[in-house]
Motif scaffolding. Structure first.
Motif, PDB file in Angstrom:
ATOM      1  N   PHE A 105       0.839  -1.209   0.000  1.00  0.00           N
ATOM      2  CA  PHE A 105       0.000   0.000   0.000  1.00  0.00           C
ATOM      3  C   PHE A 105       0.871   1.254   0.000  1.00  0.00           C
ATOM      4  O   PHE A 105       0.596   2.218  -0.710  1.00  0.00           O
ATOM      5  N   LYS A 108       2.343   2.522  -3.382  1.00  0.00           N
ATOM      6  CA  LYS A 108       1.442   3.072  -4.398  1.00  0.00           C
ATOM      7  C   LYS A 108       1.366   4.587  -4.203  1.00  0.00           C
ATOM      8  O   LYS A 108       0.762   5.072  -3.251  1.00  0.00           O
ATOM      9  N   ARG A 111      -3.205   8.574  -5.127  1.00  0.00           N
ATOM     10  CA  ARG A 111      -4.456   8.263  -4.417  1.00  0.00           C
ATOM     11  C   ARG A 111      -5.332   7.328  -5.227  1.00  0.00           C
ATOM     12  O   ARG A 111      -5.928   6.394  -4.681  1.00  0.00           O
ATOM     13  N   ARG A 114      -4.103   3.734  -5.003  1.00  0.00           N
ATOM     14  CA  ARG A 114      -4.341   3.173  -3.667  1.00  0.00           C
ATOM     15  C   ARG A 114      -5.809   2.808  -3.483  1.00  0.00           C
ATOM     16  O   ARG A 114      -6.140   1.737  -2.965  1.00  0.00           O
ATOM     17  N   GLN A 115      -6.693   3.715  -3.907  1.00  0.00           N
ATOM     18  CA  GLN A 115      -8.123   3.450  -3.757  1.00  0.00           C
ATOM     19  C   GLN A 115      -8.561   2.260  -4.608  1.00  0.00           C
ATOM     20  O   GLN A 115      -9.362   1.428  -4.165  1.00  0.00           O
ATOM     21  N   THR A 118      -7.345  -1.044  -2.893  1.00  0.00           N
ATOM     22  CA  THR A 118      -8.057  -1.446  -1.677  1.00  0.00           C
ATOM     23  C   THR A 118      -9.530  -1.741  -1.940  1.00  0.00           C
ATOM     24  O   THR A 118     -10.115  -2.622  -1.295  1.00  0.00           O
ATOM     25  N   THR A 152      -5.064  -4.606   0.103  1.00  0.00           N
ATOM     26  CA  THR A 152      -4.763  -4.400  -1.308  1.00  0.00           C
ATOM     27  C   THR A 152      -5.130  -5.633  -2.129  1.00  0.00           C
ATOM     28  O   THR A 152      -5.126  -6.763  -1.620  1.00  0.00           O
TER      29      THR A 152
END
Length: 248
Positions: A105, A108, A111, A114-115, A118, A152
Motif C-alpha cells: 500500500f 502506491k 491516491r 491506492r483506492q 483497496t 490491497t
C-alpha cells in the motif's frame, strides 16, 4: 483411488493444500480470473486511460507498454506481494500478511491507485469468503473491515489463492494474466485495439508473464515496489481529468 468419506478431489484442505490431487486449484484460478467475477478488477485501466488521454500510446505501442508494466510495475510490486502473502498465509502467519499488505500500500504513490487496490481487494475478500468459505479468507477480511490492514488486491488474492489450495506459482501467473486481460479490455473500450488484435496482445504477453512470475517468486519484501514512473504520472493526471471511463 482411496478417499476418505466427505473428501472431494481438489477440495481445499488447510491453507496451501488440497484434499486430493485434482482440478480444484485450476478451477479456482479460472473462476478468480474470469471477467465475470465481480471484484471490480475489470473496471480499472491500470493507467492506460491516462496514457490514451495524453496521446502517449497507440495500437503499435500497446505491447511495449504492457511489457513495461509487467516487468517493472505490477511484477515487482503486486505480483511479488501476492507471492509473499500466499506463502505467509500457507504458513499461518497472518501478521506477516499484514506487513506485506502495508508495505505494498505504501509503495502506491497516487491516491487513485491506492483506492483502486483497496476497493478491489476488499471486494475480493468479501466475495471470496462467501464463495469458498475458507476461514483464512474470512479472518483477513475481518481485519480489513476493522482497518487493521489496508486490503490491497494483490495481497487479498494471495490470501484467497493460498486458502483455496492454488500453488503459489500458478496463483501469481493467474493474477498477472488477469491484469493483462483487464489491460486488453481497457484498450478495447478505449478503441486502441480490436477484439482479434487484443488476443494477439495477450498471447504476446505470455513469455513476459513467465519472466515476471519467475522474478516475483525470487524477491523478498524489501524488493516490493514499482518503477514505472510514467504510469504514476499518467495516473495522477487521470485522477484530475474532467471525464473518466475507468476508475484508474
Amino acid at each position: 483411488m482411496y478417499r476418505k468419506e466427505g473428501d472431494i478431489a481438489g477440495e481445499p484442505g488447510p491453507a496451501g493444500t488440497t484434499a486430493a490431487v485434482g482440478l480444484g486449484p485450476l478451477l479456482v484460478s479460472l473462476q478468480l480470473t474470469d471477467s465475470a467475477f465481480p471484484s471490480g478488477f475489470y473496471t480499472l485501466s491500470h493507467s492506460l486511460e491516462g496514457f490514451a488521454q495524453a496521446g502517449a500510446v497507440d495500437a503499435a505501442s500497446l505491447p511495449l507498454l504492457l511489457k513495461d508494466l509487467l516487468l517493472h510495475g505490477v511484477g515487482p510490486a503486486d505480483a511479488t506481494a501476492l507471492a509473499l502473502a500466499h506463502r505467509a498465509t500457507a504458513a499461518g502467519d497472518v501478521e506477516a500478511v499484514v506487513r506485506i499488505d502495508e508495505h505494498l500500500f505504501a509503495t502506491k504513490l497516487g491516491r487513485e491507485m491506492r483506492q483502486a487496490a483497496t476497493r478491489t481487494g476488499r471486494q475480493l475478500l468479501d466475495l471470496g469468503h462467501e464463495v469458498f468459505g475458507r476461514p483464512e479468507i474470512g479472518d483477513y477480511f475481518g481485519r480489513v473491515v476493522r482497518r487493521e490492514a489496508p486490503g490491497t488486491q494483490a495481497v487479498a488474492a494471495g490470501v484467497v489463492y493460498a486458502a483455496t489450495g492454488v500453488p503459489v506459482r500458478q496463483a501469481v501467473a493467474a493474477d498477472l494474466f488477469a491484469f493483462c486481460v483487464s489491460f486488453a479490455g481497457a484498450a478495447l473500450r478505449l478503441r486502441l485495439t480490436d477484439h482479434r488484435t487484443a488476443q494477439t496482445l495477450l498471447r504476446g504477453a505470455a513469455p513476459v508473464i513467465e519472466t515476471a512470475v519467475d522474478a516475483a517468486l525470487r524477491r523478498e519484501l524489501d524488493d516490493v515496489g514499482a518503477t514505472v514512473f510514467a504510469s504514476d504520472v499518467m495516473s495522477g493526471r487521470h485522477e484530475r481529468a474532467e471525464a473518466r471511463l475507468f476508475a484508474s
